[in-house]
Design an enzyme around this catalytic site. Structure first.
Site, PDB file in Angstrom:
ATOM      1  N   ASP A 487       0.809  -1.217   0.000  1.00  0.00           N
ATOM      2  CA  ASP A 487       0.000   0.000   0.000  1.00  0.00           C
ATOM      3  C   ASP A 487       0.845   1.272   0.000  1.00  0.00           C
ATOM      4  O   ASP A 487       0.326   2.365  -0.198  1.00  0.00           O
ATOM      5  CB  ASP A 487      -0.871   0.030   1.262  1.00  0.00           C
ATOM      6  CG  ASP A 487      -2.187  -0.689   1.072  1.00  0.00           C
ATOM      7  OD1 ASP A 487      -2.724  -0.653  -0.046  1.00  0.00           O
ATOM      8  OD2 ASP A 487      -2.680  -1.285   2.045  1.00  0.00           O
TER       9      ASP A 487
HETATM   10  C1  BGC Z   1       0.460   1.311   6.252  1.00  0.00           C
HETATM   11  C2  BGC Z   1       0.125   0.110   5.421  1.00  0.00           C
HETATM   12  C3  BGC Z   1      -1.356  -0.008   5.277  1.00  0.00           C
HETATM   13  C4  BGC Z   1      -1.962   1.299   4.799  1.00  0.00           C
HETATM   14  C5  BGC Z   1      -3.463   1.174   4.797  1.00  0.00           C
HETATM   15  C6  BGC Z   1      -0.196   2.546   5.706  1.00  0.00           C
HETATM   16  O1  BGC Z   1       0.071   3.641   6.515  1.00  0.00           O
HETATM   17  O2  BGC Z   1       1.857   1.471   6.292  1.00  0.00           O
HETATM   18  O3  BGC Z   1       0.653  -1.057   6.018  1.00  0.00           O
HETATM   19  O4  BGC Z   1      -1.661  -1.022   4.389  1.00  0.00           O
HETATM   20  O5  BGC Z   1      -1.572   2.358   5.618  1.00  0.00           O
HETATM   21  O6  BGC Z   1      -4.116   2.296   4.448  1.00  0.00           O
HETATM   22  C1  NOJ Z   2      -1.496  -3.712   5.495  1.00  0.00           C
HETATM   23  C2  NOJ Z   2      -2.691  -3.763   4.620  1.00  0.00           C
HETATM   24  O1  NOJ Z   2      -3.812  -4.147   5.378  1.00  0.00           O
HETATM   25  C3  NOJ Z   2      -2.486  -4.734   3.474  1.00  0.00           C
HETATM   26  O2  NOJ Z   2      -3.587  -4.710   2.623  1.00  0.00           O
HETATM   27  C4  NOJ Z   2      -1.230  -4.374   2.733  1.00  0.00           C
HETATM   28  O3  NOJ Z   2      -1.044  -5.345   1.728  1.00  0.00           O
HETATM   29  C5  NOJ Z   2      -0.046  -4.324   3.650  1.00  0.00           C
HETATM   30  N1  NOJ Z   2      -0.311  -3.435   4.745  1.00  0.00           N
HETATM   31  C6  NOJ Z   2       1.227  -3.876   2.944  1.00  0.00           C
HETATM   32  O4  NOJ Z   2       1.197  -2.524   2.654  1.00  0.00           O
END
Ligand code: BGC
Ligand code: NOJ
Length: 817
Positions: A487
């Protein structure tokens, strides 16, 4: 350093001091009513949706961290001394303390001033309420005169509004107190048909429903005015902060034990039966009263608790292993499966790290979560798949999240996370493997929740696949969109304004940046879809999928292979990310895992080469980091990934979620020693001894462990709600232990450490129970050469689906390399 221990027989984790490095929590409830509970009774409860139907208030990010909960206060009426039997919030020194987190229940026991208290918290199956069963024992030589005060703070339902809209909310709160039951009914007078109730089994000496009266305006939770003076105020809340507190007086002879039951619950009335009498503003309590009465009776509470225990024994009994490794055993047999159910129920919404007000259920996340729970609750998996698919866009794209209560896609976050659609294919494939229920593919499902738009689920999968084909970039690789699995790799974002959301801000038209990860995912999902098409006798269609997959593989090998590993992506300037030509971020974990899982490089040595690179550049003793070298500064063209200080989260943290992809890849090349070693590095039970470093619960996986660039290398964060749960469970059960579901049966293909002499798996699958005994006399890592079923040798290593029979099917598998 340890803060407790596993009680494997009871399936409990026993915490023996209250001041754990972080609150160590558990979940109550598994259907509609849920609670989070910490080892000091902190946490909150809600009905279905942690944001929109929040029953009790919780203060996030408080100091101390964990504040607000299901509190009891005990007071010695002779001396005026009082304390919390769960330590918080008074934090009085306890002579004994023990918290047992079990399957759907938590028991907190303590002893203070020779008064023993033991409270068991749980949610009965099929009910929308929680029980606190408290027993008090006097260990003194003389009689004890005690007061017990309960305490919860009601949330005014919408947890976000509750935390922000005070000008209104300080004037809306309403309660009723009837027959000792406290009813919280804010907004019941207008558009809500639901209310909360808080009941107690004993005759009350008093009650409070106005928080500030109970506490006293300048008191904290550690010395409520009512407790201090030993008498409730019988306050009725008008506006401000509705509260629930009962006051019970308990006199105990030496050695005597007394039990008190508290029941907190949620109830709905039909719109036309809200009030009694109908023209009044009084809650109609006809249908709730019998529910309350049932659980103020300890026999019924016993029965409900036993039912909950049986429910979990049954669920966990579906897959049990006895291996030489205790950490693997307890995670597979108990805790990892249990965590998978929590992620199924919560997705990423409510934990001590997810506020329950922010995120709905993720499309990507919920599909992957299926891998971990489909065998336990296949019916609910089916429902979840259909709900998810109904939010899919007509384009084949997906709303990134949906709200559990409305089952609608979340417009604020929108779509364009270009990996999303493929996870639906993988989720459905996992369901089909487990159940053989091919009818799901014919189930009519809406697009974008629009009535009239129904198409068979199978058509949804087709569109998922085509979505990528319609969005290819300059190298023929899939365009990344807002992000892919990562993400934080936001290649079209280019945000230079503080506070902008990285995931939803887009400053580029998205026609250039590409993802090798999605390419690998496309290959993996495309092969699944082709296999489904074949099953549906759509040969030409299957061939088309395979042709597209082959084309993509060629593109990956041409533009996605960097010589010793797979490239990660191409940025908006068409430059590679995750390549030796980069200064930072030369190698990433995701594309290595997914490409090998998709079968790329298995035949030409590239997979092994890649895994050596991973071992050399990414593996640490605490797990495998996401990329190296970490980004040392913020890069406008990379987005959130470079916003994190080096070693944390997606910037070179050990993102546990995708460690299993590498582990699966290791099993695919037959490296059982290394696969298991990597698994053990992130296994929380195996990290129990370094509790002061790891800090999170030793019984569940965390999303992240700080990487080697971080000053706190080895420190875990964001426990519980993480894709790590499903992926590690899937990996260890299906790829290491190798008892793998396939469309036509169970494959027995373990890839284990050479030192293991063998292990036994019991697996219920499509109506039969298999007891699979694997022997490894020659110290091999893989290769079942002999398979005996009920004593008879059979060819190959697949156990075909069979009509259910009453006794278990006995299987012996011998590894001969
Ligand atoms: C996090 C990710 C997450 C995303 C969701 C980010 O701030 O680092 O792990 O998937 O937010 O919106
Ligand atoms: C947490 C999110 O829930 C997941 O969808 C994503 O793949 C990982 N972070 C990596 O960014």
């Amino acid at each position: 350093m340890r803060f407790g221990h596993f009680d494997d027989n009871q399936r409990e984790y026993v915490i023996n001091r209250p001041d754990t490095p972080l609150p160590w929590i558990n979940y109550l409830g598994c259907e509609a009513y849920f609670g989070l509970i910490s080892n000091t009774a902190g946490g909150y409860s809600f009905y279905r949706d942690a944001r929109l139907r929040r029953l009790t208030r919780y203060r996030y990010n408080h100091a101390p961290f964990d504040l607000g909960g299901r509190y009891l206060y005990l007071r010695d009426n002779d001396t005026g001394e009082f304390w919390s039997p769960s330590w918080q919030p008074t934090r009085t020194r306890l002579d004994k303390y023990e918290c047992r987190h079990g399957m759907g229940y938590t028991i907190i026991g303590s002893s203070c001033k020779q008064i023993e208290a033991r409270t068991c918290y749980f949610v009965p199956l099929g009910e929308t309420l929680e029980i606190w069963r408290c027993s008090l024992t006097n260990r003194r030589k003389k009689p004890a005169k005690l007061s017990v005060f309960s305490s919860i703070e009601f949330c005014l339902w919408d947890a976000h509004d509750d935390a922000t809209n005070f000008q209104r909310n300080f004037s809306t709160g309403q309660v009723e107190v009837v027959d000792g039951v406290i009813y919280h009914k804010t907004e019941y007078r207008e558009r809500r048909n639901h209310f909360a109730f808080f009941a107690c089994s004993e005759k009350l000496a008093g009650f409070d429903t106005q928080r500030d009266t109970f506490l006293g305006v300048y008191h904290g939770w550690d010395n409520p005015a009512a407790v201090e003076r030993g008498k409730s105020f019988n306050s009725i809340a008008y506006g401000w902060a509705p509260h629930g507190s009962h006051h019970v007086k308990v006199n105990l002879e030496p050695g005597e034990t007394k039990e008190i039951l508290f029941v907190l619950g949620y109830h709905e009335n039909p719109v036309d039966k809200k009030f009694d009498p109908p023209d009044s503003q009084t809650i109609n309590k006809k249908s709730v009263k019998p529910v309350i009465a049932r659980y103020l009776n300890s026999k019924n509470v016993d029965a409900a608790f036993q039912k909950l225990r049986n429910y979990w024994s049954d669920l966990l009994g579906i897959y049990q292993v006895q291996s030489p490794d205790i950490h693997a055993n307890r995670m597979v047999n108990v805790w990892n499966a249990y965590q998978c159910m929590a992620t199924f129920n919560m997705s990423r919404s409510a934990s001590f790290y997810e506020s329950g007000i922010g995120r709905g259920l993720g499309f990507r996340d919920s599909n992957q979560d299926l891998l971990g729970f489909v065998h336990m609750v296949p019916g609910r998996a089916r429902e979840r798949i259909l709900d998810l698919a109904a939010t899919q866009l007509k384009s084949g794209g997906a709303f990134h999240q949906y709200q559990p209560l409305t089952r609608r896609g979340n417009n604020d976050v929108g779509s364009n996370f270009n990996d999303d659609p493929h996870w639906l294919i993988l989720g459905v494939a996992a369901y089909l493997r487990e159940t053989g229920d091919w009818s799901i593919l014919d189930e009519p499902v809406q697009f974008e929740n629009e009535s009239g738009s129904e198409q068979p689920l199978y058509e949804h999968l087709r569109r998922s696949f085509n979505y990528t084909l319609e969005r290819l970039g300059p190298h023929g690789l899939p365009l990344i969109g807002r992000a892919d699995w990562n993400d934080c790799l936001n290649l079209n974002c280019f945000s230079d304004t503080p506070g902008q959301a990285f995931q939803t801000t887009t400053h580029k038209d998205g026609k250039i940046a590409e993802s090798v990860f999605i390419a690998g995912l496309f290959v993996l999902a495309g092969k699944e879809l082709a296999a489904m098409a074949l099953k549906r006798k759509l040969k030409a269609e299957a061939e088309r999928y395979l042709a597209e997959v082959a084309k993509m593989e060629t593109v990956i090998l041409k533009h996605g292979w960097d010589g010793a590993w797979f490239v990660r992506a191409y940025d908006d300037f068409g430059k590679p990310i995750g390549s030796k030509v980069c200064q930072e971020g030369k190698i990433f974990i995701e594309s290595q895992g997914i490409c090998i899982m998709a079968g790329i490089g298995l035949n030409d040595g590239k997979a092994r080469r890649t895994l050596e690179s991973v071992n050399k550049h990414l593996a640490t003793k605490h797990g495998i980091v996401l990329q190296q070298p970490a980004y040392s500064k913020y890069y406008l063209h990379l987005g959130e990934i470079s916003s994190y200080p080096p070693g944390y989260k997606e910037n070179a943290g050990i993102f546990c979620h995708n460690n299993p992809w590498i582990i699966i890849a290791e099993t695919m090349v037959g490296n059982g020693n290394r696969a298991f070693d990597y698994y053990t590095r992130i296994n929380p039970s195996a990290r129990e001894d370094i509790g002061e470093v790891h800090r999170c619960e030793p019984y569940v996986f965390a999303q992240m462990i700080a990487g080697k660039d971080a000053p706190t290398h080895g420190e875990a964060k964001n426990s519980w709600l993480t894709g790590t749960a499903a992926w590690t469970y899937f990996t260890v059960t299906q790829w290491i232990l190798g008892v793998r579901t396939e469309f036509d049966g169970l494959r027995v293909d373990p890839v284990i450490p050479a030192r293991w002499k063998g292990f036994t798996v019991t697996r219920r699958f499509r109506g039969n129970t298999y007891i699979i005994e694997v022997q490894n006399p020659k110290g091999k890592q893989r290769g079942v050469k002999r398979l005996l079923v009920d004593g008879k040798e059979v060819a190959g290593n697949l156990l075909p689906v069979r009509p259910p029979r009453s006794g278990p099917i006995r299987v012996e598998a011998v590894l001969e390399g």
